[in-house]
Design an enzyme around this catalytic site. Structure first.
Site, PDB file in Angstrom:
ATOM      1  N   HIS A  16      -1.473  -2.789   2.606  1.00 55.78           N
ATOM      2  CA  HIS A  16      -1.695  -4.073   3.179  1.00 55.78           C
ATOM      3  C   HIS A  16      -1.418  -4.201   4.660  1.00 55.78           C
ATOM      4  O   HIS A  16      -0.269  -3.626   4.878  1.00 55.78           O
ATOM      5  CB  HIS A  16      -1.496  -5.434   2.370  1.00 55.78           C
ATOM      6  CG  HIS A  16       0.011  -5.421   2.384  1.00 55.78           C
ATOM      7  ND1 HIS A  16       0.776  -5.942   3.555  1.00 55.78           N
ATOM      8  CD2 HIS A  16       0.929  -5.075   1.303  1.00 55.78           C
ATOM      9  CE1 HIS A  16       2.095  -6.046   3.029  1.00 55.78           C
ATOM     10  NE2 HIS A  16       2.156  -5.383   1.920  1.00 55.78           N
ATOM     11  N   GLU A 104       3.344  -4.432  -6.587  1.00 56.39           N
ATOM     12  CA  GLU A 104       4.552  -3.719  -6.103  1.00 56.39           C
ATOM     13  C   GLU A 104       5.643  -3.606  -7.145  1.00 56.39           C
ATOM     14  O   GLU A 104       5.617  -4.310  -8.216  1.00 56.39           O
ATOM     15  CB  GLU A 104       4.958  -4.732  -4.796  1.00 56.39           C
ATOM     16  CG  GLU A 104       6.226  -3.975  -4.256  1.00 56.39           C
ATOM     17  CD  GLU A 104       6.087  -2.875  -3.486  1.00 56.39           C
ATOM     18  OE1 GLU A 104       5.778  -1.740  -4.260  1.00 56.39           O
ATOM     19  OE2 GLU A 104       6.266  -2.594  -2.152  1.00 56.39           O
ATOM     20  N   HIS A 221      -9.130  23.069  -4.869  1.00 57.61           N
ATOM     21  CA  HIS A 221     -10.398  23.886  -5.678  1.00 57.61           C
ATOM     22  C   HIS A 221     -11.210  22.861  -6.457  1.00 57.61           C
ATOM     23  O   HIS A 221     -11.576  23.425  -7.434  1.00 57.61           O
ATOM     24  CB  HIS A 221      -9.406  24.830  -6.639  1.00 57.61           C
ATOM     25  CG  HIS A 221      -8.534  25.695  -5.982  1.00 57.61           C
ATOM     26  ND1 HIS A 221      -7.257  25.740  -6.635  1.00 57.61           N
ATOM     27  CD2 HIS A 221      -8.456  26.445  -4.862  1.00 57.61           C
ATOM     28  CE1 HIS A 221      -6.450  26.522  -5.766  1.00 57.61           C
ATOM     29  NE2 HIS A 221      -7.105  26.876  -4.708  1.00 57.61           N
TER      30      HIS A 221
HETATM   31  O1  LIG Z   1       8.803  -4.917   0.381  1.00 55.50           O
HETATM   32  C1  LIG Z   1       8.492  -3.983   0.495  1.00 55.50           C
HETATM   33  C2  LIG Z   1       7.024  -3.495   0.269  1.00 55.50           C
HETATM   34  O2  LIG Z   1       6.165  -4.508  -0.089  1.00 55.50           O
HETATM   35  P1  LIG Z   1       4.984  -4.925   0.760  1.00 55.50           P
HETATM   36  O3  LIG Z   1       5.253  -5.455   2.101  1.00 55.50           O
HETATM   37  O4  LIG Z   1       4.154  -5.855   0.021  1.00 55.50           O
HETATM   38  O5  LIG Z   1       4.270  -3.442   1.049  1.00 55.50           O
HETATM   39  C3  LIG Z   1       9.482  -2.910   0.730  1.00 55.50           C
HETATM   40  O6  LIG Z   1       8.786  -1.800   0.800  1.00 55.50           O
HETATM   41  C4  LIG Z   1      10.308  -3.165   1.820  1.00 55.50           C
HETATM   42  O7  LIG Z   1       9.308  -3.450   2.893  1.00 55.50           O
HETATM   43  C5  LIG Z   1      11.298  -2.036   2.111  1.00 55.50           C
HETATM   44  O8  LIG Z   1      11.634  -1.296   1.136  1.00 55.50           O
HETATM   45  C6  LIG Z   1      12.272  -2.818   2.909  1.00 55.50           C
HETATM   46  O9  LIG Z   1      11.999  -3.304   3.996  1.00 55.50           O
HETATM   47  C7  LIG Z   1      13.507  -2.065   2.951  1.00 55.50           C
HETATM   48  O10 LIG Z   1      13.442  -1.122   4.137  1.00 55.50           O
HETATM   49  P2  LIG Z   1      14.436   0.148   4.090  1.00 55.50           P
HETATM   50  O11 LIG Z   1      15.907  -0.172   3.839  1.00 55.50           O
HETATM   51  O12 LIG Z   1      14.418   0.516   5.599  1.00 55.50           O
HETATM   52  O13 LIG Z   1      14.082   1.328   2.995  1.00 55.50           O
END
Ligand SMILES: O=C(COP(=O)(O)O)[C@@H](O)[C@H](O)[C@H](O)[C@H](O)COP(=O)(O)O
Length: 246
Positions: A16, A104, A221
């Protein structure tokens, strides 16, 4: 398997568009926030470039056989924006399915927190003290207190992938094009790609996906038993003369 010159079935997955929490780096699972104004512009623009009938559009509207969407508002809003410029006569025929299996990763107690805050919370609870120096909480290995661990996520994603592969197996048998669009979230889509190629989720699959990001999965394939990550999937120039319209 068939050797017919139909395009190979694909999954086009989309995270999204931007939200306030994707911007700030807060973990967002069940919290039902909407896109920012920029997120709305992002996904409307992506829809216009991604889907349409000229050769630079990667997805032809008539080839879309299913759209699977996470139940969360930010994903549902993204779906609407992506499909907004498709001719309503075609759009109304496309099954759009809200599917819990692609929600999620459940973050439980960590919902709304940034990674550094989660590390501090766990420390305050006496967790992680036996980890090697420099090692910290890792969602893949440790999961989320009050939420899901990797085996929970694997079970629902494998079920989800079977649904898509059944649709694709039928389209190969019928010799018709089939693009399935999946609209969901940062962690679950990375897990989805990893499971597509049978990787375990107990370690970081080392895949990146920004808000608004698009990627492609398919099969080697033309065979549903050979799922693959389509590295050049977003390249919009036809790869063979046949069917090219320029
Ligand atoms: O909350 C997340 C995804 O949700 P959505 O925004 O609905 O796609 C996670 O992916 C976090 O955004 C993310 O893991 C968090 O920001 C940690 O980041 P990092 O420590 O750099 O892995």
């Amino acid at each position: 398997m068939t050797t017919a010159k139909q395009p190979c079935p694909r999954v086009i997955f989309v995270r999204h568009g931007q939200t306030e929490w994707s911007k700030s780096g807060q973990h967002t699972s069940r919290t039902d926030i909407d896109l920012t104004d920029f997120g709305v512009k992002q996904m409307r623009n992506t829809g216009k470039h991604l889907i349409g009938d000229v050769h630079t559009n990667m997805i032809k509207p008539k080839s879309i056989t299913h759209v699977f969407v996470s139940p969360r508002l930010r994903a549902r809003h993204t779906a609407e924006l992506l499909l907004e410029s498709v001719d309503p006569k075609i759009r109304d025929q496309i099954p759009v399915v809200i599917d819990e299996d692609i929600r999620e990763w459940e973050y439980g107690d960590y919902e709304g927190l940034k990674t550094a805050e989660i590390i501090e919370l766990r420390k305050s609870r006496g967790l992680d003290k036996d980890l090697a120096p420099g090692d910290t909480w890792n969602i893949w290995r440790d999961g989320c207190e009050g939420g899901e661990i990797h085996t929970d996520v694997k079970a629902r994603l494998d079920r989800f992938i079977s649904k898509i592969q059944a649709i694709h197996a039928k389209s190969i048998e019928d010799q018709v094009a089939s693009d399935v669009i999946v609209i969901a979230h940062g962690h679950i889509l990375r897990c989805f790609c990893a499971r597509w190629v049978q990787r375990e989720l107990n370690r970081n699959p080392q895949l990146m996906l920004d808000a608004g990001g698009v990627g492609v999965l398919s099969y080697q394939h033309h065979n549903v038993n050979e799922p693959a990550i389509y590295l050049a999937g977003a390249f919009t120039v036809p790869v063979e003369e046949e069917g090219a319209d320029f």
